[in-house]
Design a protein around this motif. Sequence first.
Motif, short mmCIF file in Angstrom:
data_model
loop_
_atom_site.label_atom_id
_atom_site.label_comp_id
_atom_site.label_asym_id
_atom_site.label_seq_id
_atom_site.Cartn_x
_atom_site.Cartn_y
_atom_site.Cartn_z
N ILE A 21 32.83 1.81 9.28
CA ILE A 21 34.18 2.65 9.45
C ILE A 21 34.46 2.14 11.13
CG2 ILE A 21 34.94 4.86 10.07
CD1 ILE A 21 33.04 5.83 7.95
N THR A 22 33.56 1.95 11.89
CA THR A 22 34.05 1.52 13.27
C THR A 22 34.54 0.07 13.42
OG1 THR A 22 31.93 0.71 13.91
CG2 THR A 22 32.36 3.16 14.27
N GLU A 23 34.35 -0.60 12.40
CA GLU A 23 34.76 -1.96 12.52
C GLU A 23 36.18 -2.38 11.84
OE1 GLU A 23 30.49 -4.68 12.15
OE2 GLU A 23 31.78 -4.11 10.39
N PHE A 24 36.67 -1.35 11.09
CA PHE A 24 37.95 -1.39 10.39
C PHE A 24 39.14 -2.00 11.20
CE2 PHE A 24 41.86 0.14 8.70
CZ PHE A 24 42.07 -0.82 7.45
N ASP A 25 39.22 -1.13 12.42
CA ASP A 25 40.53 -1.64 13.28
C ASP A 25 40.67 -3.08 13.78
OD1 ASP A 25 41.91 1.05 12.81
OD2 ASP A 25 40.56 1.73 14.48
N ASP A 26 39.25 -3.21 14.16
CA ASP A 26 39.10 -5.03 14.73
C ASP A 26 39.54 -5.68 13.58
OD1 ASP A 26 38.43 -3.75 17.13
OD2 ASP A 26 36.16 -3.89 16.86
N PHE A 27 38.83 -5.57 12.22
CA PHE A 27 39.18 -6.47 11.35
C PHE A 27 40.57 -6.68 10.79
CE2 PHE A 27 39.11 -7.36 6.61
CZ PHE A 27 38.46 -8.46 6.65
N ARG A 28 41.01 -5.15 10.65
CA ARG A 28 42.58 -5.37 10.26
C ARG A 28 43.59 -5.90 11.52
NH1 ARG A 28 46.46 -2.01 12.33
NH2 ARG A 28 45.53 -0.63 13.07
N GLU A 48 42.57 -8.51 13.49
CA GLU A 48 42.30 -10.07 13.29
C GLU A 48 42.98 -10.63 11.74
OE1 GLU A 48 40.66 -13.64 14.26
OE2 GLU A 48 40.72 -11.98 15.28
N LEU A 49 43.08 -9.71 10.99
CA LEU A 49 43.85 -10.13 9.65
C LEU A 49 45.43 -10.30 9.97
CD1 LEU A 49 42.40 -7.94 6.78
CD2 LEU A 49 42.20 -10.64 7.21
N ILE A 50 45.85 -9.57 10.85
CA ILE A 50 47.18 -9.43 11.30
C ILE A 50 47.49 -10.63 12.23
CG2 ILE A 50 48.93 -8.30 12.60
CD1 ILE A 50 47.92 -5.80 11.52
#
Length: 64
Positions: free
Chosen positions: A50-57, A59-61
């Motif tokens: 759950i804590t990694e979602f924002d970083d992953f999002r 990076e995708l953007i």
Amino acid sequence: MASRKRKAIASVSQASYDRSRFISQEAWDRYSDNVLARNILPERNVKLYITEFDDFRRELIRRN
């Protein structure tokens, strides 16, 4: 001796593409130039905490 007729070599007008998939030679050319030349990467399954979602999002953007 009777003369023999030679069979005509396949004419250029014969289609070199799959007629059931493409309506014209130009459509096949567009497909082969634009799609076949690309290296398409397979999808990957990603497990995120759950804590990694924002970083992953983000990076995708960033990578579009």
